[in-house]
Write an enzyme that holds these catalytic residues in place. Sequence first.
Site, short mmCIF file in Angstrom:
data_model
loop_
_atom_site.label_atom_id
_atom_site.label_comp_id
_atom_site.label_asym_id
_atom_site.label_seq_id
_atom_site.Cartn_x
_atom_site.Cartn_y
_atom_site.Cartn_z
N GLY A 162 28.89 45.45 64.61
CA GLY A 162 29.66 44.43 63.92
C GLY A 162 31.10 44.41 64.36
O GLY A 162 31.45 44.77 65.48
N GLU B 181 31.81 47.30 59.80
CA GLU B 181 32.66 46.58 58.85
C GLU B 181 31.99 45.24 58.61
O GLU B 181 32.38 44.21 59.17
CB GLU B 181 34.07 46.42 59.43
CG GLU B 181 35.10 45.97 58.41
CD GLU B 181 35.18 44.47 58.28
OE1 GLU B 181 34.42 43.93 57.44
OE2 GLU B 181 35.96 43.85 58.98
N GLU C 194 20.51 42.32 66.24
CA GLU C 194 19.14 41.83 65.99
C GLU C 194 18.38 41.53 67.27
O GLU C 194 17.17 41.26 67.22
CB GLU C 194 19.18 40.56 65.12
CG GLU C 194 19.72 40.77 63.73
CD GLU C 194 21.23 40.61 63.65
OE1 GLU C 194 21.77 40.60 62.53
OE2 GLU C 194 21.88 40.49 64.72
N GLU D 258 30.78 35.98 54.70
CA GLU D 258 30.57 36.09 56.15
C GLU D 258 29.17 36.56 56.48
O GLU D 258 28.75 36.53 57.64
CB GLU D 258 31.62 36.98 56.83
CG GLU D 258 33.04 36.45 56.67
CD GLU D 258 34.06 37.31 57.39
OE1 GLU D 258 33.68 37.98 58.38
OE2 GLU D 258 35.22 37.32 56.97
N GLU E 11 28.35 45.18 70.39
CA GLU E 11 29.31 44.10 70.16
C GLU E 11 28.84 42.86 70.91
O GLU E 11 28.58 42.91 72.13
CB GLU E 11 30.70 44.52 70.64
CG GLU E 11 31.73 43.42 70.68
CD GLU E 11 31.92 42.73 69.34
OE1 GLU E 11 31.95 41.49 69.32
OE2 GLU E 11 32.03 43.43 68.31
#
Length: 343
Positions: free
Chosen positions: A19, A96, A81, A105, A40
């Site tokens: 994240g 986070e 995913e 979000e 990322e």
Amino acid sequence: MLSEADDPLVNGKIPSTEGRDPAYFSYYAMLQHQKVYAVEASQMAEKMRKLVETANAAESDGLAKNAFLKDKIEVIQAKIEDPDLPIPKVDTIISEPIGVLLIHERMLESYLYARDTYLKPGGTLFPSTGSIFLAPFSDAALWSETMGKARFWEQPSFYGVDLSALYSDAKDEMFGNFDPRTLIAQANPGGYVVDFYTVTMEELQDMTIPFIWQASYTGIIHGIAGWFDLHFSPPPSVPSGNTIAMSTGPAAERTHWQQVRFLLKEPLAVNAEAEIMVGEGQLTNPTIPLTSIYSLDFNRRRGKWRLHEQTYNYNYYPQSDNLFRPEYNCLYEPEHPLDTTVV
């Protein structure tokens, strides 16, 4: 997040960061772990990889930098995913994944996917739990300012254009730090707890938050304030360990996250101690990505707000004012406790 470098909860284990802010998390995690997998999806992964490559360069080439990163971090540019990522089962997941009122979000779903797919049994999640708090507040100036701006959209003919369809939307939620002394009642005790070790995807889609408030003052409720706390705790399988708490509440030090204030269309008058407010708030996730809806129902007051439609207000700056009195905020203390007989 950890108070001791040799904490047995993480030392020598294999973490994954996922994240937002994976670079920061990765550099921290590698100080405690044998191997870090930094996931990322954005182009930031390329910047991270550049730092890691300089650490892994041969010293004879004269290019080696940040030797403490050598062979510690593997950068994976992908969404968590995505199928078949080269990630083994890990000991710790650091992320986070939170937003305004904890769930905005909608990154918590990705966090739970990482938990269910890559975390070893008995592994550690940072953060571990989140608590959502709601409390009524009184702020006549904010309500009047918001209504004043909304009146512009009430016009039936602005150069021939009828703007009135947007009038209701113009007076919804307000984001930004606020004075905790405007709270007219205490928040729901303990908050509504979301345990990231056990919560399911289905439970995240529709959360009902019950509350019981008893007014501390006589005054006018102009809306409902919301915020959250985070806890970084060992998994249930670890009987001992340090727990670190972080609050985004109005009385806490400011953080990256804002509090939210849901303005009522019709303010509500309450009497100190005599008025007990019982109701519930509901957080739902419709099909629109990154969107959450907060619904409220109490004392004949109902409302619905979309957390992604954010209007910010920064008119509060903490001050050390020993002369403050509740009546400065139009909040009035009861003259006598309700169980006292006045002759």
